[in-house]
Design a protein around this motif. Structure first.
Motif, short mmCIF file in Angstrom:
data_model
loop_
_atom_site.label_atom_id
_atom_site.label_comp_id
_atom_site.label_asym_id
_atom_site.label_seq_id
_atom_site.Cartn_x
_atom_site.Cartn_y
_atom_site.Cartn_z
N TYR A 66 -55.76 -18.42 -71.28
CA TYR A 66 -56.63 -19.56 -71.03
C TYR A 66 -57.32 -19.40 -69.68
O TYR A 66 -56.79 -18.78 -68.76
CB TYR A 66 -55.82 -20.87 -70.99
N GLN A 115 -59.05 -21.83 -66.64
CA GLN A 115 -59.12 -23.21 -66.18
C GLN A 115 -59.93 -23.32 -64.90
O GLN A 115 -59.64 -22.64 -63.90
CB GLN A 115 -57.72 -23.79 -65.95
N SER A 158 -60.29 -29.39 -62.04
CA SER A 158 -60.51 -30.70 -62.65
C SER A 158 -60.87 -30.64 -64.14
O SER A 158 -61.43 -31.60 -64.68
CB SER A 158 -61.63 -31.46 -61.91
N GLN A 159 -60.57 -29.53 -64.80
CA GLN A 159 -60.82 -29.43 -66.24
C GLN A 159 -59.55 -28.96 -66.95
O GLN A 159 -58.64 -28.43 -66.33
CB GLN A 159 -61.95 -28.46 -66.52
N GLY A 160 -59.51 -29.15 -68.27
CA GLY A 160 -58.39 -28.66 -69.05
C GLY A 160 -58.51 -27.16 -69.30
O GLY A 160 -59.60 -26.59 -69.18
N PRO A 161 -57.41 -26.51 -69.63
CA PRO A 161 -57.45 -25.07 -69.94
C PRO A 161 -58.35 -24.81 -71.15
O PRO A 161 -58.30 -25.54 -72.14
CB PRO A 161 -55.99 -24.74 -70.25
N PHE A 178 -59.44 -22.10 -74.08
CA PHE A 178 -58.97 -20.93 -74.82
C PHE A 178 -59.93 -19.77 -74.62
O PHE A 178 -61.16 -19.92 -74.75
CB PHE A 178 -58.86 -21.27 -76.30
N TYR A 211 -54.54 -18.18 -67.16
CA TYR A 211 -53.14 -18.34 -67.52
C TYR A 211 -52.79 -17.50 -68.74
O TYR A 211 -53.50 -17.52 -69.75
CB TYR A 211 -52.82 -19.81 -67.84
N ARG A 231 -55.40 -16.59 -59.89
CA ARG A 231 -56.64 -17.16 -59.34
C ARG A 231 -57.63 -16.03 -59.11
O ARG A 231 -57.44 -15.23 -58.20
CB ARG A 231 -56.33 -17.90 -58.05
#
Lengths: 107, 114
Positions: free
Chosen positions: A36, A38, A41-44, A46, A87, A102
């Motif tokens: 994933y 990311q 401030s956002q969701g993971p 795909f 991730y 990161r």
């Protein structure tokens, strides 16, 4: 409990290929590996998923060796907008994410 | 379409308040998840629902109460939270619970407990 590790951070320059390797020594026979992306401030989001060998889609490739104890996400020709946390997610019964890498893409 | 919709995007609540986070998907997925994410940490699993039944509860305190009214909706009821519960709460869904079924995440609800 399986422990997943990946580099904490990586730097790259625009236009380069980036490879991020995740170690998942205790992966179970039926587990798939998902990656994933990311942004803050956002969701993971795909990126890619695979079980063995190599999987490729329009944004990335995923390499999984025969023993499946690791996987490598390959991002071709990164741009500044690829700066994010990546991730590794060996999808097992415990649904645990890796610690995240990161990635900073520099001009 | 791989959209998971979460509301509200931001919520500020006092420690004595009762509030709810809502999640919706229309992909026909039968597994739904709640994750909690603190700053600079990976998401941590809280709950898994499979076919509208609670499948996994990761020892989450009872001040968090999940509910799955139907196959498209997932709620997280919040009561008597603590400031340390402030985090990004992520909802996700997948076709099924087993590995190989890709999990798709919503954009999250930012919760601040004051």
């Amino acid at each position: 409990l399986a422990k997943t590790t990946q580099p904490i951070s990586m730097d790259s320059y625009e236009g380069q290929e980036v490879n991020i390797t995740c170690s998942h020594n205790n992966i179970a026979t039926n587990d798939y590996i998902t990656w994933y992306q990311q942004f803050p401030s956002q969701g993971p989001r795909f990126i890619i998923q695979g079980y063995k060998t190599k999987v490729t889609n329009e944004v990335a490739s995923l390499f999984i060796p025969a023993d499946r104890k690791s996987s490598t996400l390959s991002l071709p020709r990164v741009s500044l907008s690829d700066t994010a946390v990546y991730y590794c997610f060996p999808r097992g019964q415990n649904f645990v994410f890796g610690p995240g890498t990161r990635l900073s893409v520099l001009p | 379409d791989t959209e998971v919709t979460q509301t509200p995007k931001h919520l500020v609540m006092g420690m004595t308040n009762k509030k709810s986070l809502k999640c919706e998907q229309h992909m026909g997925h039968r597994a739904m998840y709640w994750y909690k994410q603190k700053a600079k940490k990976p998401p941590e699993l809280m709950f898994v629902y499979s076919y509208e039944k609670l499948s996994i509860n990761e020892s989450v305190p009872s001040r968090f109460s999940p509910e799955c009214p139907n196959s498209s909706l997932l709620n997280l009821h919040l009561h008597a939270l603590q400031p340390e519960d402030s985090a990004l709460y992520l909802c996700a869904s997948s076709l099924g619970q087993t590995s190989g079924n890709t999990i798709y995440f919503g954009e999250g609800s930012w919760l601040t407990v004051v």
